[in-house]
Design a protein around this motif. Structure first.
Motif, PDB file in Angstrom:
ATOM      1  N   THR A  32       0.776  -1.218  -0.218  1.00 31.15           N
ATOM      2  CA  THR A  32       0.001  -0.033  -0.108  1.00 31.15           C
ATOM      3  C   THR A  32       0.801   1.328   0.115  1.00 31.15           C
ATOM      4  O   THR A  32       0.775   2.232  -0.765  1.00 31.15           O
ATOM      5  CB  THR A  32      -0.917   0.074   1.442  1.00 31.15           C
ATOM      6  OG1 THR A  32      -1.816  -1.093   1.200  1.00 31.15           O
ATOM      7  CG2 THR A  32      -1.882   1.305   1.032  1.00 31.15           C
ATOM      8  N   ALA A  33       1.852   1.401   0.976  1.00 34.33           N
ATOM      9  CA  ALA A  33       3.000   2.403   0.841  1.00 34.33           C
ATOM     10  C   ALA A  33       3.531   2.594  -0.695  1.00 34.33           C
ATOM     11  O   ALA A  33       3.658   3.658  -0.891  1.00 34.33           O
ATOM     12  CB  ALA A  33       3.801   2.218   1.968  1.00 34.33           C
ATOM     13  N   ALA A  34       3.912   1.555  -0.975  1.00 33.44           N
ATOM     14  CA  ALA A  34       4.595   1.781  -2.233  1.00 33.44           C
ATOM     15  C   ALA A  34       3.813   2.095  -3.459  1.00 33.44           C
ATOM     16  O   ALA A  34       4.231   3.211  -4.379  1.00 33.44           O
ATOM     17  CB  ALA A  34       5.344   0.216  -2.772  1.00 33.44           C
ATOM     18  N   ILE A  35       2.453   1.574  -3.538  1.00 31.29           N
ATOM     19  CA  ILE A  35       1.500   2.065  -4.535  1.00 31.29           C
ATOM     20  C   ILE A  35       1.204   3.586  -4.253  1.00 31.29           C
ATOM     21  O   ILE A  35       1.004   4.256  -5.276  1.00 31.29           O
ATOM     22  CB  ILE A  35       0.326   1.387  -4.643  1.00 31.29           C
ATOM     23  CG1 ILE A  35       0.632  -0.112  -5.100  1.00 31.29           C
ATOM     24  CG2 ILE A  35      -0.679   1.996  -5.605  1.00 31.29           C
ATOM     25  CD1 ILE A  35      -0.451  -1.164  -5.053  1.00 31.29           C
ATOM     26  N   THR A  36       0.973   4.016  -2.927  1.00 34.96           N
ATOM     27  CA  THR A  36       0.496   5.303  -2.623  1.00 34.96           C
ATOM     28  C   THR A  36       1.784   6.196  -2.966  1.00 34.96           C
ATOM     29  O   THR A  36       1.693   7.565  -3.572  1.00 34.96           O
ATOM     30  CB  THR A  36       0.555   5.323  -1.295  1.00 34.96           C
ATOM     31  OG1 THR A  36      -0.726   4.532  -0.995  1.00 34.96           O
ATOM     32  CG2 THR A  36      -0.286   7.031  -0.884  1.00 34.96           C
ATOM     33  N   MET A  37       3.023   5.943  -2.695  1.00 34.15           N
ATOM     34  CA  MET A  37       4.276   6.856  -3.076  1.00 34.15           C
ATOM     35  C   MET A  37       4.516   6.747  -4.520  1.00 34.15           C
ATOM     36  O   MET A  37       4.812   7.896  -5.193  1.00 34.15           O
ATOM     37  CB  MET A  37       5.186   6.082  -2.471  1.00 34.15           C
ATOM     38  CG  MET A  37       6.756   7.113  -2.592  1.00 34.15           C
ATOM     39  SD  MET A  37       6.441   8.797  -1.866  1.00 34.15           S
ATOM     40  CE  MET A  37       6.652   8.171  -0.144  1.00 34.15           C
ATOM     41  N   ALA A  38       4.154   5.868  -5.362  1.00 29.52           N
ATOM     42  CA  ALA A  38       4.421   5.622  -6.627  1.00 29.52           C
ATOM     43  C   ALA A  38       3.202   6.645  -7.172  1.00 29.52           C
ATOM     44  O   ALA A  38       3.752   7.503  -8.279  1.00 29.52           O
ATOM     45  CB  ALA A  38       3.909   4.443  -7.454  1.00 29.52           C
ATOM     46  N   PHE A  44       3.629  14.401  -8.576  1.00 30.89           N
ATOM     47  CA  PHE A  44       4.481  15.305  -8.585  1.00 30.89           C
ATOM     48  C   PHE A  44       5.093  15.948  -9.935  1.00 30.89           C
ATOM     49  O   PHE A  44       5.313  17.023 -10.144  1.00 30.89           O
ATOM     50  CB  PHE A  44       5.583  15.084  -7.375  1.00 30.89           C
ATOM     51  CG  PHE A  44       6.686  16.160  -7.237  1.00 30.89           C
ATOM     52  CD1 PHE A  44       6.305  17.048  -6.351  1.00 30.89           C
ATOM     53  CD2 PHE A  44       7.957  15.882  -7.695  1.00 30.89           C
ATOM     54  CE1 PHE A  44       7.566  17.942  -6.350  1.00 30.89           C
ATOM     55  CE2 PHE A  44       9.011  16.844  -7.616  1.00 30.89           C
ATOM     56  CZ  PHE A  44       8.562  17.784  -6.631  1.00 30.89           C
ATOM     57  N   ILE A  45       5.390  14.809 -10.647  1.00 27.43           N
ATOM     58  CA  ILE A  45       5.979  15.012 -11.858  1.00 27.43           C
ATOM     59  C   ILE A  45       4.803  16.104 -12.657  1.00 27.43           C
ATOM     60  O   ILE A  45       5.255  16.770 -13.466  1.00 27.43           O
ATOM     61  CB  ILE A  45       6.215  13.920 -12.566  1.00 27.43           C
ATOM     62  CG1 ILE A  45       7.496  13.034 -12.020  1.00 27.43           C
ATOM     63  CG2 ILE A  45       6.622  13.704 -14.103  1.00 27.43           C
ATOM     64  CD1 ILE A  45       7.822  12.022 -12.408  1.00 27.43           C
ATOM     65  N   THR A  46       3.648  15.507 -12.745  1.00 28.37           N
ATOM     66  CA  THR A  46       2.574  16.372 -13.616  1.00 28.37           C
ATOM     67  C   THR A  46       2.688  17.826 -12.935  1.00 28.37           C
ATOM     68  O   THR A  46       2.219  18.590 -13.907  1.00 28.37           O
ATOM     69  CB  THR A  46       1.248  15.710 -13.632  1.00 28.37           C
ATOM     70  OG1 THR A  46       0.780  15.586 -12.329  1.00 28.37           O
ATOM     71  CG2 THR A  46       1.495  14.264 -14.066  1.00 28.37           C
ATOM     72  N   ALA A 103       0.062  15.445  -4.077  1.00 30.01           N
ATOM     73  CA  ALA A 103       1.260  14.474  -4.109  1.00 30.01           C
ATOM     74  C   ALA A 103       1.935  14.526  -2.783  1.00 30.01           C
ATOM     75  O   ALA A 103       2.318  13.658  -2.297  1.00 30.01           O
ATOM     76  CB  ALA A 103       2.128  15.037  -5.423  1.00 30.01           C
ATOM     77  N   LEU A 104       1.916  15.805  -2.264  1.00 28.32           N
ATOM     78  CA  LEU A 104       2.634  15.938  -1.091  1.00 28.32           C
ATOM     79  C   LEU A 104       1.798  15.290   0.226  1.00 28.32           C
ATOM     80  O   LEU A 104       2.116  14.758   1.031  1.00 28.32           O
ATOM     81  CB  LEU A 104       2.649  17.383  -0.472  1.00 28.32           C
ATOM     82  CG  LEU A 104       3.711  18.227  -1.402  1.00 28.32           C
ATOM     83  CD1 LEU A 104       3.596  19.522  -0.955  1.00 28.32           C
ATOM     84  CD2 LEU A 104       5.100  17.603  -1.149  1.00 28.32           C
ATOM     85  N   VAL A 105       0.132  15.342   0.218  1.00 22.27           N
ATOM     86  CA  VAL A 105      -0.381  14.492   1.141  1.00 22.27           C
ATOM     87  C   VAL A 105      -0.181  12.926   0.986  1.00 22.27           C
ATOM     88  O   VAL A 105      -0.061  12.318   2.000  1.00 22.27           O
ATOM     89  CB  VAL A 105      -1.951  14.907   0.905  1.00 22.27           C
ATOM     90  CG1 VAL A 105      -2.912  14.062   1.555  1.00 22.27           C
ATOM     91  CG2 VAL A 105      -2.173  16.358   1.217  1.00 22.27           C
ATOM     92  N   LEU A 106      -0.242  12.752  -0.313  1.00 22.44           N
ATOM     93  CA  LEU A 106      -0.197  11.254  -0.605  1.00 22.44           C
ATOM     94  C   LEU A 106       1.332  10.547  -0.198  1.00 22.44           C
ATOM     95  O   LEU A 106       1.463   9.680   0.447  1.00 22.44           O
ATOM     96  CB  LEU A 106      -0.186  10.699  -2.091  1.00 22.44           C
ATOM     97  CG  LEU A 106      -1.859  10.756  -2.376  1.00 22.44           C
ATOM     98  CD1 LEU A 106      -1.967  10.726  -4.100  1.00 22.44           C
ATOM     99  CD2 LEU A 106      -2.454   9.802  -1.803  1.00 22.44           C
ATOM    100  N   ALA A 107       2.361  11.568  -0.153  1.00 25.99           N
ATOM    101  CA  ALA A 107       3.725  11.025   0.123  1.00 25.99           C
ATOM    102  C   ALA A 107       3.768  11.073   1.539  1.00 25.99           C
ATOM    103  O   ALA A 107       4.316  10.150   2.089  1.00 25.99           O
ATOM    104  CB  ALA A 107       4.599  11.875  -0.555  1.00 25.99           C
ATOM    105  N   GLY A 108       3.050  11.826   2.169  1.00 28.38           N
ATOM    106  CA  GLY A 108       3.071  11.828   3.832  1.00 28.38           C
ATOM    107  C   GLY A 108       2.242  10.738   4.280  1.00 28.38           C
ATOM    108  O   GLY A 108       2.579   9.912   5.184  1.00 28.38           O
ATOM    109  N   ALA A 109       1.205  10.423   3.773  1.00 28.07           N
ATOM    110  CA  ALA A 109       0.490   9.209   4.073  1.00 28.07           C
ATOM    111  C   ALA A 109       1.399   7.886   3.828  1.00 28.07           C
ATOM    112  O   ALA A 109       1.389   6.917   4.653  1.00 28.07           O
ATOM    113  CB  ALA A 109      -0.962   9.255   3.311  1.00 28.07           C
TER     114      ALA A 109
END
Length: 143
Positions: A32-38, A44-46, A103-109
């Motif tokens: 879950t963490a890997a998919i969320t970070m991806a 972030f790139i967009t 993207a920042l919220v997802l990376a934090g989660a």
């Protein structure tokens, strides 16, 4: 008409509907963490700044398929596609705020979930060790 979720009674009484859920394990948390970070990386790139190409004819922004009027060398007015007559200009764009925030919220989660994986592993190991310590001869009747 019967309800679709009413199940018939079995020999031991009424049957309950089984829940389809993922187990709370470190592997599931890691995936879950890997998919969320991806997903956060893609967003972030967009959101990064870039360039925007625009077609400009006589100081106005036009579409490539539009028709523009021009005067040729003989002094006659001709109608052609704006893509032939205009010039392409590039303008820098800034950060896109909404995808950046998401993207920042997802990376934090994802970081929060990944941070708690070692604690989850320790807890599972401790529970397994406690279960092994509490085994008795009754647990091995077949041996």
């Amino acid at each position: 008409m019967s309800d679709l979720f009413d199940l018939p009674d079995g020999p031991e009484g009424p049957r309950e509907r089984g829940r389809m859920s993922l187990p709370d394990s470190p592997v599931v948390a890691g995936i879950t963490a890997a998919i969320t970070m991806a997903l956060a990386v893609v967003l972030f790139i967009t959101a990064m700044p870039g360039e925007n190409r625009v077609l400009v004819y006589k100081g106005e922004q036009v579409n490539a398929g539009d028709l523009c009027e021009a005067v040729d060398t003989a002094g006659e007015t001709v109608v052609r596609a704006c893509s032939e007559l205009g010039a392409w200009e590039t303008y820098p764009t800034g950060w896109s705020l909404l995808p950046l925030i998401i993207a920042l919220v997802l990376a934090g989660a994802a970081g929060y979930v990944a941070y708690h994986i070692p604690k989850q592993v320790r807890t599972r190991k401790r529970l397994m060790q406690n279960a092994l310590d509490n085994l008795t001869g009754e647990d091995f009747k077949r041996l």
